[in-house]
Design an enzyme around this catalytic site. Structure first.
Site, PDB file in Angstrom:
ATOM      1  CG  ASP A  65      69.286 114.992 -23.391  1.00 23.08           C
ATOM      2  OD1 ASP A  65      70.156 115.746 -24.239  1.00 23.08           O
ATOM      3  OD2 ASP A  65      68.920 115.377 -22.357  1.00 23.08           O
ATOM      4  CG  LEU A  66      75.608 114.547 -21.181  1.00 18.00           C
ATOM      5  CD1 LEU A  66      76.036 113.223 -20.601  1.00 18.00           C
ATOM      6  CD2 LEU A  66      76.737 115.225 -21.920  1.00 18.00           C
ATOM      7  CG  ASP A  67      73.710 118.497 -20.512  1.00 22.97           C
ATOM      8  OD1 ASP A  67      74.763 118.304 -19.734  1.00 22.97           O
ATOM      9  OD2 ASP A  67      73.828 119.070 -21.691  1.00 22.97           O
ATOM     10  CB  THR A  91      75.285 118.703 -16.551  1.00 22.35           C
ATOM     11  OG1 THR A  91      74.462 117.614 -17.506  1.00 22.35           O
ATOM     12  CG2 THR A  91      76.710 118.256 -16.185  1.00 22.35           C
ATOM     13  CE  LYS A  95      65.442 121.298 -17.284  1.00 21.13           C
ATOM     14  NZ  LYS A  95      64.410 120.372 -16.521  1.00 21.13           N
ATOM     15  NE  ARG A 138      78.008 126.724 -25.661  1.00 24.31           N
ATOM     16  CZ  ARG A 138      79.205 126.306 -25.596  1.00 24.31           C
ATOM     17  NH1 ARG A 138      80.187 127.236 -26.353  1.00 24.31           N
ATOM     18  NH2 ARG A 138      79.673 125.001 -25.349  1.00 24.31           N
ATOM     19  CB  SER A 148      74.170 115.493 -25.872  1.00 19.41           C
ATOM     20  OG  SER A 148      74.454 116.489 -25.207  1.00 19.41           O
ATOM     21  CB  ALA A 149      71.950 120.398 -27.843  1.00 26.62           C
ATOM     22  CB  SER A 150      76.278 119.593 -24.630  1.00 27.74           C
ATOM     23  OG  SER A 150      77.366 120.092 -23.728  1.00 27.74           O
ATOM     24  CG  ASN A 166      80.762 121.950 -22.833  1.00 27.94           C
ATOM     25  OD1 ASN A 166      82.127 122.320 -22.928  1.00 27.94           O
ATOM     26  ND2 ASN A 166      79.902 123.067 -22.564  1.00 27.94           N
ATOM     27  CE  LYS A 222      68.824 116.647 -28.204  1.00 26.11           C
ATOM     28  NZ  LYS A 222      68.971 116.281 -27.086  1.00 26.11           N
ATOM     29  CD  GLU A 228      66.040 114.890 -25.087  1.00 25.31           C
ATOM     30  OE1 GLU A 228      65.732 115.629 -24.166  1.00 25.31           O
ATOM     31  OE2 GLU A 228      66.863 114.992 -25.839  1.00 25.31           O
ATOM     32  CG  ASP A 229      66.341 116.629 -19.332  1.00 24.02           C
ATOM     33  OD1 ASP A 229      66.936 116.493 -20.607  1.00 24.02           O
ATOM     34  OD2 ASP A 229      66.817 117.472 -18.701  1.00 24.02           O
TER      35      ASP A 229
END
Ligand code: BG6
Ligand code: MG
Length: 217
Positions: free
Chosen positions: A7-9, A15, A43, A47, A112-114, A116, A143, A167-168
């Site tokens: 995962d990214l963020d 971020t 989290k 969006r 990632s869900a982002s 960006n 997710k 994952e966070d």
């Protein structure tokens, strides 16, 4: 262990705190109270799903155009924060771990869900580590649906049972477990209750350590 999907963020880059600030600002503008607990629920959500959560909490009915305006507002605030973020703002041991995995021929994916995600990866100079990038521009389900990780495994030509997901978010941990992945939670063990193992951060993780974890779980 053939692959790792990150995962990214909040896992690779710090971020998550900027998403929190931007959602809180939007919620406050809409007159909705937005706590740390609410943030934890958001989290990992897309969006759109995040806006749904805030509108439901505030019992607000919105038209399609209002929704678009609010999502854009939140994203503009988020982008402002990210643009001011230092270019080396990766979380501790992120680059070292990616480097070590690469050296040992482990495939690396982003899940990632982002929308960006590519912008952030470029900003902190880690795009070149990734063999595949699955992000909010290619997924259709938020997710905890496992779609994002299953697409990642497919793109890497590996089975979920051959991968570790990092994952966070509780929604992300649920997605990975539903998809059949070994799952390492990054954060608080009291929150990420469904992960196979929880670490406070990426610190201490390397290829050898992950091999041991993979065998144990
Ligand atoms: C996830 C974050 O990675 O991406 C969420 O955990 C965020 O907080 C979501 O809302 C969507 O991100 P973006 O950048 O497309 O608005
Ligand atoms: Mg995250």
């Amino acid at each position: 262990m053939k692959a790792c999907i990150f995962d990214l963020d909040g896992v690779l880059v710090d971020t998550a705190k900027y998403h929190f600030i931007a959602w809180q600002r939007l919620a406050s503008n809409l007159g909705v109270d937005f706590t740390e607990h609410d943030n934890e629920q958001l989290k990992g959500l897309s969006r759109d799903a995040s806006l749904d959560y805030i509108l439901i909490k505030g019992k607000i009915t919105a038209s399609v155009s209002e929704r678009e305006i609010w999502k854009e507002q939140k994203n503009n605030w988020y982008l402002e924060l990210v643009t001011n973020m230092p270019e080396d703002e990766v979380l501790p041991n992120c680059k070292e771990l990616l480097q070590d995995l690469k050296k040992n021929n482990i495939k690396i994916g982003l899940g990632s869900a982002s929308k960006n995600a590519k912008l952030i990866l470029d900003r902190v100079n880690i795009t070149h580590y990734f063999d595949t990038i699955i992000d909010g521009t290619v997924t259709s389900k938020s997710k905890p649906d496992p779609e994002v990780f299953l697409l990642g495994a497919k793109a890497l030509s590996v089975e979920p049972s051959e991968c570790i997901v990092f994952e966070d978010a509780l929604n992300g941990v649920k997605a990975a477990k539903l998809g059949g992945f070994t799952t390492i939670g990054i954060g608080d063990a009291d929150v990420l209750t469904e992960a196979d193992l929880v670490k406070p951060s990426l610190l201490g993780l390397n290829y050898e350590e992950l091999k041991k974890i993979f065998i144990a779980y």
